[in-house]
Design an enzyme around this catalytic site. Structure first.
Site, PDB file in Angstrom:
ATOM      1  N   ARG A   1      16.210 -80.703  60.814  1.00 15.67           N
ATOM      2  CA  ARG A   1      15.654 -81.619  59.803  1.00 15.67           C
ATOM      3  C   ARG A   1      15.676 -83.071  60.278  1.00 15.67           C
ATOM      4  O   ARG A   1      14.785 -83.848  59.923  1.00 15.67           O
ATOM      5  CB  ARG A   1      16.425 -81.491  58.500  1.00 15.67           C
ATOM      6  CG  ARG A   1      16.090 -80.204  57.798  1.00 15.67           C
ATOM      7  CD  ARG A   1      16.829 -80.096  56.505  1.00 15.67           C
ATOM      8  NE  ARG A   1      16.340 -78.963  55.748  1.00 15.67           N
ATOM      9  CZ  ARG A   1      17.060 -78.324  54.838  1.00 15.67           C
ATOM     10  NH1 ARG A   1      18.277 -78.713  54.564  1.00 15.67           N
ATOM     11  NH2 ARG A   1      16.548 -77.309  54.183  1.00 15.67           N
TER      12      ARG A   1
ATOM     13  N   LYS B   1      12.644 -59.209  45.699  1.00 15.61           N
ATOM     14  CA  LYS B   1      12.356 -58.954  44.286  1.00 15.61           C
ATOM     15  C   LYS B   1      10.991 -59.440  43.827  1.00 15.61           C
ATOM     16  O   LYS B   1      10.528 -60.491  44.261  1.00 15.61           O
ATOM     17  CB  LYS B   1      13.398 -59.663  43.430  1.00 15.61           C
ATOM     18  CG  LYS B   1      14.773 -59.064  43.560  1.00 15.61           C
ATOM     19  CD  LYS B   1      15.725 -59.826  42.689  1.00 15.61           C
ATOM     20  CE  LYS B   1      17.083 -59.157  42.672  1.00 15.61           C
ATOM     21  NZ  LYS B   1      18.056 -59.997  41.974  1.00 15.61           N
TER      22      LYS B   1
ATOM     23  N   GLY C   1      12.255 -69.651  53.075  1.00 16.89           N
ATOM     24  CA  GLY C   1      13.457 -69.408  53.880  1.00 16.89           C
ATOM     25  C   GLY C   1      13.437 -68.258  54.850  1.00 16.89           C
ATOM     26  O   GLY C   1      13.436 -68.466  56.068  1.00 16.89           O
TER      27      GLY C   1
ATOM     28  N   GLY D   1      11.574 -74.116  48.875  1.00 21.96           N
ATOM     29  CA  GLY D   1      11.212 -74.139  47.452  1.00 21.96           C
ATOM     30  C   GLY D   1       9.963 -74.958  47.167  1.00 21.96           C
ATOM     31  O   GLY D   1       9.136 -74.584  46.337  1.00 21.96           O
TER      32      GLY D   1
HETATM   33  P1  AMP Z   1      13.463 -63.327  49.509  1.00 21.54           P
HETATM   34  O1  AMP Z   1      14.542 -64.374  49.512  1.00 21.54           O
HETATM   35  O2  AMP Z   1      13.035 -62.895  48.148  1.00 21.54           O
HETATM   36  O3  AMP Z   1      12.344 -63.680  50.425  1.00 21.54           O
HETATM   37  O4  AMP Z   1      14.160 -62.015  50.075  1.00 21.54           O
HETATM   38  C1  AMP Z   1      14.605 -61.917  51.388  1.00 21.54           C
HETATM   39  C2  AMP Z   1      15.584 -60.804  51.427  1.00 21.54           C
HETATM   40  O5  AMP Z   1      14.954 -59.610  51.047  1.00 21.54           O
HETATM   41  C3  AMP Z   1      16.174 -60.577  52.794  1.00 21.54           C
HETATM   42  O6  AMP Z   1      17.532 -60.911  52.769  1.00 21.54           O
HETATM   43  C4  AMP Z   1      15.967 -59.078  53.006  1.00 21.54           C
HETATM   44  O7  AMP Z   1      17.115 -58.459  53.521  1.00 21.54           O
HETATM   45  C5  AMP Z   1      15.679 -58.580  51.625  1.00 21.54           C
HETATM   46  N1  AMP Z   1      14.915 -57.322  51.656  1.00 21.54           N
HETATM   47  C6  AMP Z   1      13.737 -57.090  52.228  1.00 21.54           C
HETATM   48  N2  AMP Z   1      13.392 -55.797  52.118  1.00 21.54           N
HETATM   49  C7  AMP Z   1      14.378 -55.186  51.457  1.00 21.54           C
HETATM   50  C8  AMP Z   1      14.611 -53.842  51.053  1.00 21.54           C
HETATM   51  N3  AMP Z   1      13.739 -52.883  51.318  1.00 21.54           N
HETATM   52  N4  AMP Z   1      15.759 -53.564  50.398  1.00 21.54           N
HETATM   53  C9  AMP Z   1      16.645 -54.537  50.138  1.00 21.54           C
HETATM   54  N5  AMP Z   1      16.477 -55.835  50.490  1.00 21.54           N
HETATM   55  C10 AMP Z   1      15.361 -56.145  51.144  1.00 21.54           C
END
Ligand code: AMP
Length: 419
Positions: free
Chosen positions: A35, A221, A377, A400
């Site tokens: 950064r 999610k 991220g 974000g």
């Molecule tokens: P996000 O912060 O929503 O972009 O989520 C990223 C996280 O999603 C990472 O830490 C991944 O390990 C997790 N992730 C991706 N695919 C899966 C999965 N099939 N089951 C559980 N976690 C997952």
């Protein structure tokens, strides 16, 4: 709009808001100075012109003033080294001592202000004891808003020019990221180079993108991505759904998903999103197979299965080879690509295959002239881990802020300068 390149900073005081919220270890050593380096082109231009530089940033989430563990003092040496100038340090962003240091700044000199968030006014959030009553909270909220304006006005009084180079905080209406801009006319406020690149990249994506436009949404999610997906459904030609979200979609469509991650309260929503895609003529691309594991660990036993037929006791931790091929085909034919979120649990080496395949397809499309933006991220961590960050058109530093921009929101830090 005023730009950094057009402006001659000779003899002018410039207040530059940067994002120097760098990680430090327990011995207060910087563990990643990305950064700081990212803001150097802006800071160097001002110094090279003979400007008088006032650098301001936040660090962490201090709860008091001062909060010695979150002092920006730890970065002074690194900033000096990179800038090639001995940077002075003001041990508070306010006060007589600081005003004196500001007033005494000479051409080509630089001053770093202490962590702006030592002051509750920066964020405009009151600091109250947990025992505060509703009435006290309401009064404190009103008071802090007025104090925040005064704080912004005081910061503005330090300089002739305001430069915002902190894209990472552009989605926050804080004193130094947005309110301060009100005290400068259009000729005397501008984006820094980094901010400009981020804004350009987002504009390229959201206004008139070259087609086909494909977004790859991964991560864990659906619930954290709803607004983004909804906005993208009005923009993209192809929407690839990957990562943990896969299983919420699969279950919603009647699939058996074993122990895979799933948001049962979002099944309806998943079906609605599919419906909306159809209405908008968006090609929603879902995974067909998964690499499944018998526990959530890198060393689990694994096999491949249809995303609709995952046995009990097993969970999908990455996409399977058929899906990787389908995704890659779509990506390679695209002219604009957005990648947010890994296709699997990329932290485990044995479940990086899908994210690697997506990354490689984006590299190929980019070589063939597509514009590719990676942001949020974990996708940034992914391209860094695979050593392909330089092969993307743009890797956002925004997190974000980038996600809010893709949701279609107006970012206060951008609006404050663009008007
Ligand atoms: P996000 O912060 O929503 O972009 O989520 C990223 C996280 O999603 C990472 O830490 C991944 O390990 C997790 N992730 C991706 N695919 C899966 C999965 N099939 N089951 C559980 N976690 C997952």
């Amino acid at each position: 709009m005023q730009t950094l390149d057009k402006f001659n900073f000779k003899g002018k005081k410039a207040f530059v808001r940067v994002d120097f919220n760098v990680p430090v270890d327990e011995n207060q050593n910087i563990t990643d100075d990305t950064r700081i380096r990212a803001a150097m082109p802006t800071l160097k231009k001002i110094i090279a012109d003979g400007g008088r530089l006032i650098i301001a940033s936040h660090m962490g989430r201090p709860k008091k003033n001062p909060d010695p563990k979150l002092s920006l003092k730890v970065i002074v040496n690194r900033v000096s080294e990179l800038l090639g100038v001995d940077v002075k340090f003001a041990s508070g962003a306010m006060g007589e001592e600081t005003e004196k240091m500001v007033a005494e700044l000479q051409d080509g000199e630089a001053l770093l202000l202490e962590n702006l968030r030592f002051y509750a006014e920066e964020q405009g959030k009151p600091r109250l004891p947990e025992t505060a009553t509703d009435e006290e909270i309401a009064t404190a909220k009103q008071e802090i808003k007025a104090a925040q304006k005064e704080f912004a006005k005081k910061l503005a009084s330090y300089s002739d020019v305001y430069v915002n180079d902190a894209f990472g905080t552009a989605h926050r209406a804080h004193a130094s990221t947005a309110l301060i801009a009100d005290y400068f006319d259009a000729e005397h406020k501008m984006f820094g180079y980094l901010m400009n690149k981020e804004v350009d990249a987002v504009d390229k994506l959201m206004d008139n993108p070259a087609r086909p436009f494909t977004a790859i949404m991964g991560g864990s999610k659906v619930s954290t991505k709803i607004e983004i997906i909804e906005n993208l459904l009005t923009k993209v030609d192809n929407l690839i759904i990957a990562g943990g979200m896969t299983y919420t979609f699969s279950k919603a469509q009647g699939g058996k998903i074993g122990n895979s991650i799933c948001e049962d309260d979002k099944l309806e929503l998943a079906l609605e999103l599919l419906e909306k895609a159809k209405k908008n003529n968006v090609n929603m691309v879902l995974a067909v197979d998964a690499k499944i594991a018998d526990s959530f660990s890198n060393d689990a036993n694994t096999k491949f299965a249809s995303v609709r037929e995952i046995p009990e006791g097993w969970e999908g931790l990455d996409i399977g080879p058929k899906t990787a091929e389908i995704f890659a085909e779509v990506i390679k034919d695209s002219k604009t690509i957005l990648w947010n979120g890994p296709t699997g649990v990329f932290e485990f080496e044995n479940f990086t295959h899908g994210s690697r395949a997506v990354g490689e397809a984006i590299v190929e499309a980019t070589k063939n002239g597509a514009f590719s933006l990676v942001g949020g991220g974990d996708s940034v961590a992914c391209v860094n881990k695979f050593g392909i960050a330089d092969d993307m058109s743009y890797v956002s530093t925004g997190g974000g802020a980038l996600l809010e921009a893709i949701e279609g929101r107006v970012l206060p830090g951008i609006a404050a300068i663009k008007g």
